[in-house]
Design a protein around this motif. Structure first.
Motif, PDB file in Angstrom:
ATOM      1  N   ARG A  12       0.822  -1.208   0.000  1.00 46.63           N
ATOM      2  CA  ARG A  12       0.000   0.000   0.000  1.00 46.63           C
ATOM      3  C   ARG A  12       0.853   1.254   0.000  1.00 46.63           C
ATOM      4  O   ARG A  12       0.322   2.374  -0.024  1.00 46.63           O
ATOM      5  N   TRP A  13       2.183   1.102   0.056  1.00 46.67           N
ATOM      6  CA  TRP A  13       3.058   2.268   0.143  1.00 46.67           C
ATOM      7  C   TRP A  13       2.910   3.155  -1.094  1.00 46.67           C
ATOM      8  O   TRP A  13       3.072   2.672  -2.224  1.00 46.67           O
ATOM      9  N   SER A  46      -7.282   1.860   5.599  1.00 45.18           N
ATOM     10  CA  SER A  46      -6.026   1.119   5.542  1.00 45.18           C
ATOM     11  C   SER A  46      -6.171  -0.386   5.741  1.00 45.18           C
ATOM     12  O   SER A  46      -5.415  -1.155   5.153  1.00 45.18           O
ATOM     13  N   SER A  47      -7.115  -0.824   6.557  1.00 45.20           N
ATOM     14  CA  SER A  47      -7.207  -2.259   6.832  1.00 45.20           C
ATOM     15  C   SER A  47      -7.960  -2.998   5.731  1.00 45.20           C
ATOM     16  O   SER A  47      -8.092  -4.216   5.776  1.00 45.20           O
ATOM     17  N   PRO A  65       9.010  -3.989   2.641  1.00 41.10           N
ATOM     18  CA  PRO A  65       9.282  -3.657   4.057  1.00 41.10           C
ATOM     19  C   PRO A  65       8.759  -2.277   4.464  1.00 41.10           C
ATOM     20  O   PRO A  65       8.641  -1.990   5.641  1.00 41.10           O
ATOM     21  N   LYS A  66       8.399  -1.445   3.477  1.00 39.35           N
ATOM     22  CA  LYS A  66       7.880  -0.109   3.804  1.00 39.35           C
ATOM     23  C   LYS A  66       6.406  -0.139   4.195  1.00 39.35           C
ATOM     24  O   LYS A  66       5.858   0.861   4.640  1.00 39.35           O
ATOM     25  N   ASP A  67       5.754  -1.289   3.987  1.00 37.22           N
ATOM     26  CA  ASP A  67       4.360  -1.455   4.393  1.00 37.22           C
ATOM     27  C   ASP A  67       4.307  -2.562   5.438  1.00 37.22           C
ATOM     28  O   ASP A  67       4.531  -3.735   5.128  1.00 37.22           O
ATOM     29  N   SER A  68       4.021  -2.177   6.684  1.00 37.43           N
ATOM     30  CA  SER A  68       4.055  -3.153   7.785  1.00 37.43           C
ATOM     31  C   SER A  68       2.991  -4.230   7.645  1.00 37.43           C
ATOM     32  O   SER A  68       3.063  -5.251   8.314  1.00 37.43           O
ATOM     33  N   THR A  69       1.985  -4.003   6.793  1.00 38.60           N
ATOM     34  CA  THR A  69       0.940  -5.012   6.620  1.00 38.60           C
ATOM     35  C   THR A  69       1.178  -5.853   5.368  1.00 38.60           C
ATOM     36  O   THR A  69       0.342  -6.667   4.995  1.00 38.60           O
TER      37      THR A  69
END
Lengths: 504, 489
Positions: B203-204, B211-212, B238-242
């Motif tokens: 999603r970055w 967001s969810s 790695p820039k999107d924690s999800t």
């Protein structure tokens, strides 16, 4: 529970009553102050809590701002593992429970220095739960203060309001820097206790190197909750004083606020639940907003971040790596090095002093080291308004000076002279003694020659001393004067006694 | 060379490889089509110069034998993806003049695989809508139309994307799907729209709505094209924690393997009151196709389905109210000055946001407010878990689930715009997959009585994209959907 009679446990019990010495006398009798502190400690880390931007203090405005910190569209936070470790480390230092599951929430409000329109914080599930610390007061009393929780959150940026141009400017360097909010239980009962508590928190985070504790730069500050009540009665309505940034101000703010509330109550008025600010110039607190203007922060779990799960083994690892903390260090200074309770307390009150002492005491007489540091060094530093880290006399130099006393190269009195020179010039003691010819004279021949001269020149005094042996002091003085203070006082005494026929 | 724009991505790739035409030929064909199709209002920003430059690079790489997976394929980008140095609007006035200094991960992945950027596609404002009528840049027209009838909506929020693919103005397009925003417009335009498992695409750099729930995916002419595009879009970030850290599967590999032995669930709760007979008929037909291809269909129950839409309309606005707080006039986009900072906020946001965005920000603010949080937001999260559990138990019995995509075909522009509840019902079949984070795909499967396209919808377990594409491919085959809108624009 601690059994020691020295430790009245305020911890966790709001009904615990303060000793009568802590009560405030009003017109209608005695009042008790109930205080809780929310300490905001900026975490020592290279980068911010959720971005890679630098946390360096100072720097040009908006020089340390990532796209995430600026709240650009589509930018996402990623947790900085190191900041999490720092929070765990601090929690362990506060003897607190580390929560293996915690959640980041959004605290929503609008302000120009809050670019996302929300602060990422922890609300319902903080990373650290309950703990407690011992706090020592001036008179030696130790109180145990409960810790409610510690949570991680982002700092906001800084708004600067320009009077001249009527413009507001925003600096986002601080935006997103990691903070730990350490919330105490309402266990504090006096300004002194609150001052001692935040000082202790400061000492602990400095030992742990999780926060630099610099209150001038705002690395450590507190929101202070104050209420008053008649002893034994339920808690009164509290007021929160925001952002107080020195130990002295915290104590002043509490004194002022407690008396303000007591005055109101004694006049028959009610306390309004308020958020207040402290003015350090007037020493007063003033209203910022009342309960009706309180924000509704609409906390909810941040959907950009997963819950934070920490392995027990990781917590253990961190626990094993903790440095010696102030309480343990103080105990060791007393039991192993033989320092008094007071000296050990002073020398462990901040990490640099403890480190300085340990360097000087290494392989030397610890008590002598403590006396020199707490006497001559602290005196000189105070006078020069310097912190111990900036001392012109480094620990190993002071150690070398003590060695010169130990091996009788100089007397204690000359040493003080040498110390002054060291403090002014930053020079090496051995070289100073050498250059200035301050070496103690232990050559008995030379001393004898001086003594002979003085005896020959003063027959009256010689006669007198035979009557009153204590008058030998006059002769010692003369010899020291003649040798510029360098004669070994013991040798002088011994030779004088022999020559004057006095028996020791 | 209008026939070039009829090629699927797969066929265009083959043609480029055989040097039947150049990437520049292909790009020019699309640029011509875009110009001729301006009436449809599918694009907010055209980037013809960038497209030609990209195509030139592609031709060089093809000549050098260094073609990448999507080399020379001209794509459109939903204007919710941030594109470096190119105006990014989210369909809103509030982002006026906003040119990001960064490129979203998904579009970076596409360009890195050789795709050509044709421009930024129209959408509902901040992806909030099911008809593309909430865009600040005006509604998009569906290329499908009943003879002599009025202009129709292309669905939403990825309405620019679906209409552009259907009108052959782009070879494929990115979309985002929060409650059906890829699959519903695909169904309404006779295109394929695919929403991956939550976390498969980063999603970055995508302007956040909820967001969810937000997830990027492709809208294409064919199922295989969707698999090819997703192949490039997906991947751990790695820039999107999800973002999910799993190797990306070869989505197209299983196509054509058939579905013999698969069990397909038919959920009883999707047979809603008042469902048009033609939708019901199509659904039954889809079921037969799958059975004929060797799958077994199983009647299943997803008991909490009826709560999906209300749950969605609490969670999505709640997250949106917070996600949209950053549009405050302070740092970028629109600013309307005021005497005080509060006045500046109020004026900027009042002028910058449209009615639907305003409505959802208000709903979201309300459901998160002290005293209402437990009754709305917390309750909705609990129901969301129940919905997710419904799917979990269903997928213990079946490999995939078949449902209609939408309760109706495309409707006229202006018809439902004044009735939000009616509009929200469009997503009734697509929303549950978002709440559960599951992959879903809409495949064009037939026409309604008026000759407008309808879609069938397949839902698979989390990370079950390969199964999803296999089932969708069979549906595509059986439906033999070769209809195309008559060019009237």
């Amino acid at each position: 529970m601690r059994a020691s009679p020295m430790r009245p446990k305020n911890g966790g019990d709001v009904n615990a009553q303060a000793k009568s010495s802590k009560l405030i006398s009003g017109a209608t009798g005695e009042w008790e102050v109930v205080i809780g502190l929310e300490v905001h400690a900026r975490i020592m880390s290279q980068s911010k809590l959720f971005s890679g931007a630098s946390t360096a203090y100072g720097g040009d405005p908006n020089a340390h701002v990532s796209l995430v910190d600026a709240g650009m569209p589509g930018m996402l936070p990623v947790i900085n593992e190191y900041c999490v470790e720092q929070a765990i480390r601090t929690g362990l230092g506060l003897n607190a429970k580390i929560n293996t599951y915690s959640v980041f929430d959004r605290k929503n409000y609008f302000y120009p220095d809050l670019p996302q329109g929300y602060q990422i914080s922890q609300y319902q599930y903080p990373i650290v739960g309950e703990g407690e610390i011992d706090v020592e007061l001036e008179d030696g009393e130790v109180v145990t203060i409960g810790i409610e929780r510690l949570h991680l959150e982002q700092d906001a940026g800084k708004s600067i309001h320009e009077e001249r141009s009527k413009k507001s400017l925003v600096d986002l360097n601080r935006s997103g820097v990691a903070l730990m909010e350490i919330v105490s239980k309402p266990d504090l009962r006096s300004a002194e206790e609150a001052g001692a508590y935040i000082s202790k928190i400061r000492t602990i985070v400095q030992y742990l190197e999780t926060c630099d504790g610099n209150m001038d730069e705002g690395s450590l500050k507190a929101d202070v909750n104050v209420s008053v009540r008649k002893p034994g009665e339920p808690l009164g309505t509290r007021c929160e004083i925001k952002n107080v940034n020195s130990v002295r101000f915290i104590m002043q703010a509490i004194e002022y606020e407690a008396n303000r509330q007591i005055d109101l109550l004694e006049r028959g008025e009610e306390i309004e639940q308020q958020t207040r600010r402290f003015n350090s110039e007037t020493g007063k607190t003033t209203k910022m907003r009342g309960k009706e203007d309180a924000h509704d922060y609409r906390y909810f779990p941040d959907p950009d971040l997963l819950p934070l799960e920490i392995e027990e083994s990781r917590i253990e690892e961190i626990r094993q790596s903790l440095p010696e903390l102030p309480d343990a260090k103080k105990r060791r200074f007393m039991t192993e090095l033989g320092l008094s309770d007071y000296d050990a307390g002073v020398l462990t009150a901040d990490k640099p002093s403890a480190e300085y002492f340990e360097t000087v005491a290494q392989g030397r007489d610890p008590k002598l080291a403590a006396n020199w540091i707490m006497g001559d060094l602290f005196g000189a530093l105070n006078k020069a308004d310097l912190e111990i880290e900036a001392s012109p006399v480094k620990a190993d130099q002071l150690g070398a000076l003590l060695d010169l006393i130990g091996d009788q190269t100089i007397s204690g009195k000359i040493a003080k002279q040498v110390f002054q020179i060291m403090f002014e010039t930053g020079g090496d003691p051995v070289k100073i003694v050498e250059d200035q010819g301050l070496k103690q004279v232990t050559d008995t021949g030379a001393i004898e020659a001086e003594i002979d001269k003085i005896i020959a020149a003063n027959p009256d005094q010689v006669a007198q001393v035979k009557e009153k042996p204590k008058a030998i002091g006059w002769f010692v003085g003369q010899v020291m004067q003649a040798t510029g203070g360098k004669a070994n006082p013991q040798a002088v005494n011994q030779i004088l006694k022999e020559k004057l026929g006095l028996d020791g | 060379m209008s026939e070039l724009t009829s090629l699927s991505i797969g066929d265009a790739r083959d043609g480029l490889e055989r040097r039947d035409f150049s990437a520049q030929d292909l790009t020019c064909a699309y640029l011509d089509a875009i110009e001729a199709g301006s009436h449809l209002n599918t694009f907010i920003t055209n980037t013809p110069e960038k497209a030609l430059a990209d195509a030139q690079v592609s031709d060089k790489r093809i000549a050098a034998g260094e073609a990448r997976p999507l080399e020379g394929i001209p794509l459109g980008v939903k204007d919710l993806f941030c594109t470096k140095g190119i105006l990014t609007t989210a369909g809103s006035h509030i982002l006026e003049g906003f040119e990001p200094v960064y490129e979203s991960t998904v579009t970076s992945n596409l360009w890195a695989d050789g795709a050509v950027c044709l421009g930024k596609l129209n959408l509902d404002e901040f992806a909030m809508g099911s008809s593309n009528e909430t865009s600040y840049f005006g509604p998009v027209c569906n290329p499908w139309k009943v003879d002599g009838g009025s202009e129709l909506v292309p669905g939403g929020s990825s309405g620019g994307s679906s209409a552009a693919v259907a009108a052959k103005l782009v070879a494929g397009a990115t979309g985002t799907d929060t409650g059906g925003s890829i699959r519903q417009p695909a169904a309404l335009t006779g295109t394929v729209g695919m929403k991956p498992t939550y976390g498969l695409c980063s999603r970055w750099g995508i302007v956040a709505f909820a967001s969810s729930l937000d997830q990027a995916g492709p809208i294409t002419k064919t199922v295989k094209d969707a698999a090819l595009m997703l192949q490039s879009m997906a991947g751990f970030d790695p820039k999107d924690s999800t973002s999910i850290n799993v190797p990306v599967a070869d989505f197209a590999a299983g196509l054509g393997e058939g579905i013999k032995g698969l069990k397909i669930g038919i959920p009883a709760e999707y047979r809603v009151d008042g469902m048009p007979a033609e939708i019901e008929r199509l659904w039954t037909e889809g079921k037969r196709w799958l059975e004929a291809a060797g799958a077994t269909t199983v009647d299943i129950s997803l008991p909490h389905t009826k709560y999906a839409l209300p749950t969605y309309y609490i969670i999505a606005p709640a997250e949106a109210s917070s996600n949209l707080a950053r549009y405050d006039g302070v740092r970028y986009g629109l600013r309307v000055d005021g005497e005080t900072i509060e006045e500046m906020y109020e004026r900027t946001r009042a002028e910058g946001f449209g009615r639907e965005v305003e409505r959802r920000v208000l709903i979201g603010t309300y459901v998160l407010s002290a005293g209402y949080y437990d009754a709305y937001y917390l309750k909705a999260q609990k129901v969301r878990t129940l919905i997710s559990n419904d799917f979990k138990s269903a997928f213990e019995q079946v490999d995939a689930i078949l449902t209609p995509t939408t309760p109706s075909a495309a409707f006229p522009i202006g018809d439902k715009v004044s009735d939000p509840l009616e509009m929200y019902l469009n997503d009734i079949f697509t929303v549950p997959a978002n709440l559960a984070g599951l992959p879903g795909i809409s495949v064009p499967a037939g026409l309604d009585d008026q000759g407008l396209p309808l879609g069938l919808h397949v839902i698979a377990p989390a990370l079950g994209e390969e199964t999803l594409f296999r089932v969708a491919h069979v549906l595509e085959d059986c439906a033999g959907f070769t209809h195309a809108p008559k060019k009237w624009w």
